[in-house]
Scaffold this active site. Structure first.
Site, short mmCIF file in Angstrom:
data_model
loop_
_atom_site.label_atom_id
_atom_site.label_comp_id
_atom_site.label_asym_id
_atom_site.label_seq_id
_atom_site.Cartn_x
_atom_site.Cartn_y
_atom_site.Cartn_z
N TYR A 70 -9.32 -6.44 -3.14
CA TYR A 70 -8.13 -6.36 -2.30
C TYR A 70 -7.51 -7.74 -2.07
CZ TYR A 70 -8.81 -1.44 -1.72
OH TYR A 70 -8.91 -0.10 -2.00
N ARG A 73 -5.19 -8.15 -4.96
CA ARG A 73 -4.01 -7.29 -4.78
C ARG A 73 -3.07 -7.88 -3.74
NH1 ARG A 73 -4.66 -0.93 -4.86
NH2 ARG A 73 -2.44 -1.23 -5.25
N GLN A 114 3.72 5.67 0.13
CA GLN A 114 2.30 5.64 -0.22
C GLN A 114 1.87 4.24 -0.64
OE1 GLN A 114 1.29 9.61 -2.46
NE2 GLN A 114 3.39 9.05 -2.99
N ASN A 115 2.81 3.32 -0.73
CA ASN A 115 2.51 1.96 -1.18
C ASN A 115 1.89 1.13 -0.07
OD1 ASN A 115 3.68 2.69 -3.59
ND2 ASN A 115 5.67 1.79 -3.10
N HIS A 143 -0.63 5.07 3.49
CA HIS A 143 -1.96 4.66 3.00
C HIS A 143 -2.36 3.28 3.51
CE1 HIS A 143 -1.51 7.67 -0.57
NE2 HIS A 143 -1.81 8.26 0.57
N CYS A 188 -13.90 -11.03 11.96
CA CYS A 188 -13.09 -11.00 13.17
C CYS A 188 -13.20 -12.35 13.88
CB CYS A 188 -13.58 -9.86 14.07
SG CYS A 188 -12.58 -9.53 15.51
N CYS A 202 -14.76 -11.25 17.60
CA CYS A 202 -16.16 -10.89 17.85
C CYS A 202 -17.09 -11.25 16.69
CB CYS A 202 -16.28 -9.40 18.16
SG CYS A 202 -16.16 -8.32 16.71
N CYS A 281 13.75 2.99 -10.96
CA CYS A 281 14.29 3.22 -9.62
C CYS A 281 15.26 2.15 -9.17
CB CYS A 281 13.15 3.32 -8.61
SG CYS A 281 12.06 4.73 -8.86
#
Length: 300
Positions: A70, A73, A114-115, A143, A188, A202, A281
Site C-alpha cells: 500500500y 500504491r 470504488q477508487n 472502499h 499511531c 498510543c 472516460c
C-alpha cells in the site's frame, strides 16, 4: 432493446432527473496513469500481490508485505493528477453547470467511487469555496482511501498525504518485498512514539483504511438510501462486478430508473444500460456532458 448511443437523448434524461447518482471505478482514473483491475495484461487482478493484499486476512499474517504494497500504491496515486473525467464529474457541482445540465435535480449527484486513490476528492478540491466543502459531503469513497489510516489499538483515524508513513518504508524497491519488523511499521503517533498511550498517539499498529475482501463498506446504508430514490445512475469506468456495488444498476432499474454507462470496454451490466458511451472516460464524459469549456478553469 439495445442501449441508446444518442447524446441528445441522454442529456434529455439527465435534465429531467431529480435524483442522480454516480458510480465510478478504476477506469475513471486510468487516464491519470493508474492501472485498472481488469481488461488488460497490466490490469491489477493479473498481479498475484494485488489479489493477496486485497484479502482481509492478509494484513494479520503479513503486515510488513501489506504495508509495502500500500505504500507503493500511495506513491503512484500521489504522482497522478485528476483527469478531465474527474473534473467533468466535479463540474456538476458548479451552479452554472447544474442549472444547464441537471435543472430538475433536487441537489447535485451523490458520487460513489470504488477508487481509493482520492483523485475524485482532489478534483472536488479544485472547485471554489464553499462549493468544494459541499461537494465533499456528496462523495463516498466506498472502499476507503490510501491516505487514511486506522489504529488497531485505539481506533484513531488519520488522513494525510505524506509519501512514507514510517522511515522503514522510504526508498524501497517496488519489485522487492523486505522483512520489516512490526515495531518499525507505521504506528499511531509515528516513528517518534515514546511510550504514550494517548488516543491518536498510543503506539499501536496502523492499518490502511481501505476495505478488503471480507469486510463490509461502512457507508453502504447511505448508498442504499440514495439508490432507493435514484432515477438516473451514471456508471463510469467500472465493470461493476464486485459486490456490493454490482447490484446498484439492477436496483435502479427495478424501480424504473435509468442507467447510463461510460466505459472503455464492454462491461458486465451493459444489458441493463439505457445509454452507453464507449471510449476513454477523460474524452467521452466531458464530450457527452458538454462541459469541455467548463472544466478548463479547473485544470490542476
Amino acid at each position: 432493446m439495445p442501449p441508446s448511443l444518442s447524446v441528445s437523448e441522454f442529456r434529455d434524461a439527465l435534465g429531467a432527473s431529480k435524483n442522480i447518482m454516480i458510480l465510478s471505478g478504476a477506469g475513471l482514473s486510468a487516464p491519470s496513469g493508474l492501472a485498472t483491475y481488469r481488461g488488460s495484461s497490466s490490469a491489477l487482478w493479473s498481479n498475484p500481490a494485488v489479489v493477496k493484499y486485497s484479502q482481509h486476512t492478509t494484513f494479520k499474517d503479513d503486515s510488513s508485505g501489506s504495508w509495502q504494497f500500500y505504500h507503493h500504491r500511495r506513491l503512484e496515486a500521489l504522482k497522478a493528477k485528476p483527469n478531465e473525467a474527474h473534473l467533468a464529474l466535479a463540474a456538476l457541482n458548479l451552479p452554472n453547470v447544474a442549472s444547464r445540465l441537471i435543472p430538475a435535480a433536487v441537489k447535485p449527484p451523490l458520487h460513489v467511487t470504488q477508487n481509493i486513490d482520492e483523485l475524485s476528492l482532489r478534483a472536488i478540491e479544485l472547485l471554489p469555496e464553499p462549493l468544494a466543502d459541499d461537494a465533499q459531503k456528496r462523495l463516498i469513497q466506498l472502499h476507503g482511501s490510501l491516505f487514511r489510516t486506522r489504529c488497531l489499538s485505539c481506533r484513531h483515524e488519520k488522513h494525510d498525504h505524506d509519501p512514507a508513513l514510517a522511515a522503514s518504508l522510504e526508498g524501497l524497491d517496488a519489485e522487492t518485498v523486505v522483512d520489516i519488523p512490526i515495531e518499525r511499521l507505521p504506528r499511531c503517533g509515528g516513528d517518534e512514539w515514546a511510550g504514550s498511550n494517548r488516543y491518536g498517539r498510543c503506539g499501536g499498529l496502523l492499518r490502511p483504511d481501505v476495505v478488503w475482501f471480507g469486510e463490509v463498506p461502512p457507508l453502504m446504508g447511505e448508498v442504499a438510501r440514495t439508490v432507493s430514490g435514484c432515477d438516473l445512475l451514471i456508471v463510469v469506468g467500472t465493470s461493476a462486478i464486485v459486490q456490493p456495488a454490482a447490484g446498484l444498476a439492477s436496483q435502479v432499474k427495478s424501480h424504473g430508473g435509468k442507467v447510463a454507462i461510460f466505459n472503455i470496454d464492454r462491461s458486465n451490466h451493459d444489458d441493463q444500460a439505457d445509454y452507453l458511451f464507449m471510449g476513454s472516460c477523460d474524452v467521452a464524459l466531458p464530450r457527452v456532458l458538454g462541459v469541455e469549456d467548463d472544466i478548463k478553469g479547473l485544470m490542476p
